[in-house]
Enzyme design. Structure first.
Site, PDB file in Angstrom:
ATOM      1  N   HIS A   1       5.260   6.208  11.423  1.00 54.52           N
ATOM      2  CA  HIS A   1       4.922   6.267   9.780  1.00 54.52           C
ATOM      3  C   HIS A   1       3.875   7.143   9.838  1.00 54.52           C
ATOM      4  CE1 HIS A   1       3.774   4.722   6.175  1.00 54.52           C
ATOM      5  NE2 HIS A   1       3.472   3.192   6.331  1.00 54.52           N
TER       6      HIS A   1
ATOM      7  N   LYS B   1      26.398  -4.479  -0.222  1.00 59.43           N
ATOM      8  CA  LYS B   1      27.805  -4.594  -0.307  1.00 59.43           C
ATOM      9  C   LYS B   1      28.526  -3.921   0.962  1.00 59.43           C
ATOM     10  CE  LYS B   1      27.634  -4.465  -5.494  1.00 59.43           C
ATOM     11  NZ  LYS B   1      27.561  -3.503  -6.654  1.00 59.43           N
TER      12      LYS B   1
ATOM     13  N   ARG C   1      11.546   3.647   3.216  1.00 56.22           N
ATOM     14  CA  ARG C   1      11.079   2.960   4.409  1.00 56.22           C
ATOM     15  C   ARG C   1      12.413   2.067   4.885  1.00 56.22           C
ATOM     16  NH1 ARG C   1       6.230  -0.852   4.598  1.00 56.22           N
ATOM     17  NH2 ARG C   1       5.192   0.996   5.027  1.00 56.22           N
TER      18      ARG C   1
ATOM     19  N   ARG D   1       0.901  -1.073   0.211  1.00 62.48           N
ATOM     20  CA  ARG D   1       0.061  -0.034   0.113  1.00 62.48           C
ATOM     21  C   ARG D   1       0.800   1.395   0.043  1.00 62.48           C
ATOM     22  NH1 ARG D   1      -2.351  -4.045   1.799  1.00 62.48           N
ATOM     23  NH2 ARG D   1      -0.300  -4.065   3.323  1.00 62.48           N
ATOM     24  N   THR D   2       1.760   1.402   0.856  1.00 62.83           N
ATOM     25  CA  THR D   2       2.597   2.786   1.036  1.00 62.83           C
ATOM     26  C   THR D   2       3.284   3.062  -0.336  1.00 62.83           C
ATOM     27  OG1 THR D   2       2.862   2.368   3.398  1.00 62.83           O
ATOM     28  CG2 THR D   2       4.321   3.707   2.331  1.00 62.83           C
TER      29      THR D   2
END
Length: 336
Positions: free
Chosen positions: A142, A93, A114, A63-64
């Site tokens: 959030h 890496k 995120r 969704r986000t």
């Protein structure tokens, strides 16, 4: 000065009013167009046509990520994306987040991030040459989810400032709850306030963190902690905010998913109540609840598109500030 969106603690009632009015306008226009005519339904069509958004997700998202990417596309902008930066970026890496942000900010005009680590968005914003939007940082916050949650609540209860809000589930690791609870505390006593009483329902080891609980209490809101849902608690709630166990963040042995809104409990909901969930859901919210008129979580998810369009417009200074009513008094919120 860059306009980052890192924490709800930076939000103001004026900011919320601007975002919600823009989101409501986009939603109305979207609803008024037929399917074949929705390509250019936004009132801000092509406002960001010269901008590139970098979607940098170190954790899984549906969704986000997709609502942000759809929002940028609806505004005429372009998107560079990775859905699993933890494995498919130079992080594998050994590159630090800070170095990744320094590089990525040279490629785009805004970064939607995120990350699995709490505080990652603030670290990114500290070194970025472009705005950073926090799309979830560990078990921290959030903020744009809190915006769409509050927008959904404001649609259902325009002007109400005395709502009884009940949070249920994994409140320890649930960053969406943290952000919305912070907002409830911050807005208490302001024209944008929305909560009169806050209930936190969770097993003891998944209960709301003390700093969040303390802030809500200090704001003057009535707060109660419960170890389970009951018919009387459901009946006394205007908003039931369900959450899943954050199994990716801790051991699920506590059985957080057993804190379910069963059909039997849901029968106690009053007619005007709403049930929200940031999704995805598990056993805590059975599919049988979907057919109830109080179920608003799919609408809540859809609202993410319109709210995130408004956030992107604000980041780039394309969102006009709200105008005051005559005499400088802000009119009641009515975003439906």
């Amino acid at each position: 000065m860059l306009r980052h969106v890192v924490t709800v603690r930076d939000f103001t009632p004026s900011f919320l009013d601007s975002v919600f009015r823009s989101a409501a306008a986009s939603k109305r226009q979207h609803a008024g167009r037929g399917r074949r005519a929705r390509v250019r339904w936004s009132p801000h069509w092509n406002a960001l046509r010269d901008h590139v958004m970098i979607s940098l997700f170190y954790e899984a998202s549906t969704r986000t990520r997709h609502s942000f990417e759809a929002a940028m596309a609806r505004l005429g902008g372009k998107v560079i994306t990775t859905e699993n930066a933890a494995e498919f970026s130079s992080a594998i890496k050994g590159e630090t987040l800070e170095d990744s942000i320094r590089i990525e900010s040279g490629y785009g005009d805004v970064i939607v991030l995120r990350h699995k680590e709490t505080g990652a968005a603030a670290r990114a914003a500290a070194v970025s040459d472009v705005p950073v939007i926090n799309a979830g940082d560990g078990d921290g916050e959030h903020p744009t989810q809190a915006l769409l949650d509050l927008f959904t609540i404001a649609e259902r209860f325009p002007g109400r400032r005395d709502l009884r809000v009940t949070f249920v589930g994994d409140l320890l690791k649930g960053r969406t709850v943290h952000s919305l609870a912070y907002l409830a505390a911050m807005l208490e006593g302001t024209p944008a306030g929305f909560a009169g009483k806050v209930n936190f329902v969770a097993p003891e080891i998944m209960q709301i963190p003390q700093p969040v609980e303390g802030l809500v209490r200090e704001s003057g809101l009535s707060v109660a902690l419960h170890d389970g849902l009951s018919p009387s608690l459901v009946a006394d709630s205007d908003v039931i905010y369900m959450t899943r166990t954050q199994s990716e963040r801790h051991d699920v042995a506590a059985g957080g998913d057993s804190y379910a809104l069963t059909e039997s409990l849901a029968s106690a909901l009053h007619d005007d109540a709403i049930v929200l969930h940031p999704l995805p859901r598990n056993r805590e919210l059975p599919e049988a609840i979907d057919r109830l008129p109080q179920a608003r979580y799919f609408e809540q998810a859809r609202n993410g598109l319109f709210v995130r369009m408004a956030v992107l417009l604000w980041v780039f200074g394309e969102l006009a500030p709200p105008t005051a009513a005559p005499g400088g008094v802000r009119e009641e919120r009515a975003y439906a």
